[in-house]
Design a protein around this motif. Structure first.
Motif, PDB file in Angstrom:
ATOM      1  N   ILE A  58      16.084 -38.019 -36.684  1.00  0.00           N
ATOM      2  CA  ILE A  58      16.201 -36.961 -37.695  1.00  0.00           C
ATOM      3  C   ILE A  58      17.642 -36.486 -37.806  1.00  0.00           C
ATOM      4  N   SER A  59      18.295 -36.292 -36.653  1.00  0.00           N
ATOM      5  CA  SER A  59      19.682 -35.842 -36.639  1.00  0.00           C
ATOM      6  C   SER A  59      20.597 -36.842 -37.336  1.00  0.00           C
ATOM      7  N   GLY A  60      20.403 -38.124 -37.050  1.00  0.00           N
ATOM      8  CA  GLY A  60      21.230 -39.145 -37.682  1.00  0.00           C
ATOM      9  C   GLY A  60      21.033 -39.200 -39.184  1.00  0.00           C
ATOM     10  N   ALA A  61      19.785 -39.097 -39.625  1.00  0.00           N
ATOM     11  CA  ALA A  61      19.492 -39.120 -41.063  1.00  0.00           C
ATOM     12  C   ALA A  61      20.112 -37.915 -41.766  1.00  0.00           C
ATOM     13  N   LEU A  62      20.009 -36.752 -41.132  1.00  0.00           N
ATOM     14  CA  LEU A  62      20.607 -35.551 -41.717  1.00  0.00           C
ATOM     15  C   LEU A  62      22.130 -35.656 -41.768  1.00  0.00           C
ATOM     16  N   SER A  63      22.732 -36.250 -40.735  1.00  0.00           N
ATOM     17  CA  SER A  63      24.179 -36.438 -40.709  1.00  0.00           C
ATOM     18  C   SER A  63      24.622 -37.331 -41.873  1.00  0.00           C
ATOM     19  N   PHE A  64      23.856 -38.376 -42.142  1.00  0.00           N
ATOM     20  CA  PHE A  64      24.154 -39.267 -43.266  1.00  0.00           C
ATOM     21  C   PHE A  64      24.119 -38.500 -44.583  1.00  0.00           C
ATOM     22  N   LEU A  65      23.061 -37.719 -44.791  1.00  0.00           N
ATOM     23  CA  LEU A  65      22.921 -36.968 -46.045  1.00  0.00           C
ATOM     24  C   LEU A  65      23.990 -35.888 -46.170  1.00  0.00           C
ATOM     25  N   VAL A  66      24.261 -35.203 -45.068  1.00  0.00           N
ATOM     26  CA  VAL A  66      25.281 -34.152 -45.083  1.00  0.00           C
ATOM     27  C   VAL A  66      26.660 -34.739 -45.358  1.00  0.00           C
ATOM     28  N   GLY A  67      26.927 -35.923 -44.817  1.00  0.00           N
ATOM     29  CA  GLY A  67      28.212 -36.579 -45.078  1.00  0.00           C
ATOM     30  C   GLY A  67      28.430 -36.815 -46.550  1.00  0.00           C
ATOM     31  N   ALA A 106      30.786 -38.237 -40.716  1.00  0.00           N
ATOM     32  CA  ALA A 106      29.402 -37.816 -40.528  1.00  0.00           C
ATOM     33  C   ALA A 106      28.438 -38.832 -41.124  1.00  0.00           C
ATOM     34  N   LEU A 107      28.807 -39.386 -42.270  1.00  0.00           N
ATOM     35  CA  LEU A 107      27.954 -40.366 -42.936  1.00  0.00           C
ATOM     36  C   LEU A 107      27.788 -41.634 -42.095  1.00  0.00           C
ATOM     37  N   VAL A 108      28.902 -42.227 -41.697  1.00  0.00           N
ATOM     38  CA  VAL A 108      28.840 -43.500 -40.965  1.00  0.00           C
ATOM     39  C   VAL A 108      28.266 -43.309 -39.563  1.00  0.00           C
ATOM     40  N   TYR A 142      26.852 -27.642 -39.519  1.00  0.00           N
ATOM     41  CA  TYR A 142      26.617 -29.038 -39.146  1.00  0.00           C
ATOM     42  C   TYR A 142      26.600 -29.212 -37.627  1.00  0.00           C
ATOM     43  N   ALA A 143      27.597 -28.657 -36.952  1.00  0.00           N
ATOM     44  CA  ALA A 143      27.694 -28.803 -35.504  1.00  0.00           C
ATOM     45  C   ALA A 143      26.548 -28.095 -34.795  1.00  0.00           C
ATOM     46  N   THR A 144      26.170 -26.920 -35.306  1.00  0.00           N
ATOM     47  CA  THR A 144      25.049 -26.189 -34.702  1.00  0.00           C
ATOM     48  C   THR A 144      23.762 -26.988 -34.819  1.00  0.00           C
ATOM     49  N   GLY A 145      23.509 -27.511 -36.023  1.00  0.00           N
ATOM     50  CA  GLY A 145      22.309 -28.313 -36.225  1.00  0.00           C
ATOM     51  C   GLY A 145      22.297 -29.544 -35.334  1.00  0.00           C
ATOM     52  N   GLY A 146      23.446 -30.237 -35.257  1.00  0.00           N
ATOM     53  CA  GLY A 146      23.531 -31.408 -34.398  1.00  0.00           C
ATOM     54  C   GLY A 146      23.291 -31.057 -32.945  1.00  0.00           C
ATOM     55  N   GLY A 147      23.850 -29.937 -32.513  1.00  0.00           N
ATOM     56  CA  GLY A 147      23.662 -29.503 -31.132  1.00  0.00           C
ATOM     57  C   GLY A 147      22.211 -29.212 -30.814  1.00  0.00           C
ATOM     58  N   VAL A 148      21.529 -28.558 -31.742  1.00  0.00           N
ATOM     59  CA  VAL A 148      20.108 -28.231 -31.534  1.00  0.00           C
ATOM     60  C   VAL A 148      19.278 -29.511 -31.417  1.00  0.00           C
ATOM     61  N   TRP A 149      19.575 -30.507 -32.257  1.00  0.00           N
ATOM     62  CA  TRP A 149      18.819 -31.764 -32.190  1.00  0.00           C
ATOM     63  C   TRP A 149      19.083 -32.502 -30.879  1.00  0.00           C
TER      64      TRP A 149
END
Length: 201
Positions: free
Chosen positions: A145-154, A118-120, A174-181
């Motif tokens: 925004i989705s990519g930045a959040l994925s980095f932080l969540v990772g 998720a981070l990379v 995580y998957a729900t948030g990514g899907g919404v974005w």
């Protein structure tokens, strides 16, 4: 028709084609992510280890991302982002294999691997979003925004995996948030297409 006008028309048509391809890809990718989240929540539940069905889904999620990257790479006719998209496709393929192995080992390794991926991949998503910031593709705010959040969540997932009470329940969020974005990005591209058609009508 002048050469400049013909060039502008060809560029506009290429941008419209790329926008249409990305709209479909992002919409399908978003729907699949939300569906995955629902499926993962139902098979993993409150298990302290990794349920067998959950291991399969852990592999499936990055496979979806790898397939999306392949389609995106083919639909992107130009631009340095193609190399980043290709990298992300390879990364997701490796992550799928690693998650299959880590999921069989236990909850903590699975969360570590998912967090690292998720981070990379979040960094890669931000880079692609920045390089697609042109007005033709709607500025790419949801992607950024989705990519930045994925980095932080990772980062967060790796901290949780090293803690006393790691859980895979967070992956559904995580998957729900990514899907919404992804869906929001598709809607933004659709709005941009309608706006441009109105201007040229």
């Amino acid at each position: 028709m002048s050469t400049q006008t013909a060039t502008g028309t060809a560029t506009g048509q290429a941008a419209a084609g790329e926008r249409s391809s990305l709209l479909k890809l992002y919409l399908i990718r978003g729907i699949l992510a939300v569906a995955w989240a629902l499926a993962f929540a139902s098979v993993q539940g409150d298990h302290d280890d990794v349920a067998a069905g959950a291991v399969t889904l852990l592999v499936v999620y990055p496979v979806i991302d790898a397939a999306s990257s392949f389609i995106d790479h083919r639909a992107t006719p130009r631009g340095s982002e193609r190399r980043v998209i290709a990298f992300n496709g390879v990364l997701s393929t490796v992550a799928a294999i690693a998650l299959g192995i880590a999921g069989a080992e236990g909850l903590e390794p699975a969360l570590h691997v998912f967090g690292a991926w998720a981070l990379v991949s979040g960094v890669a998503q931000v880079i692609v979003g920045v390089r697609r910031r042109g007005p033709e593709l709607g500025k790419q705010w949801p992607t950024l925004i989705s990519g930045a959040l994925s980095f932080l969540v990772g980062i967060t997932y790796n901290i949780q995996a090293a803690g006393n009470n790691p859980s895979l329940d967070v992956l559904s969020v995580y998957a729900t948030g990514g899907g919404v974005w992804f869906i929001l990005q598709a809607l933004l591209l659709g709005w941009k297409s309608r706006q441009l058609r109105t201007r040229t009508a």
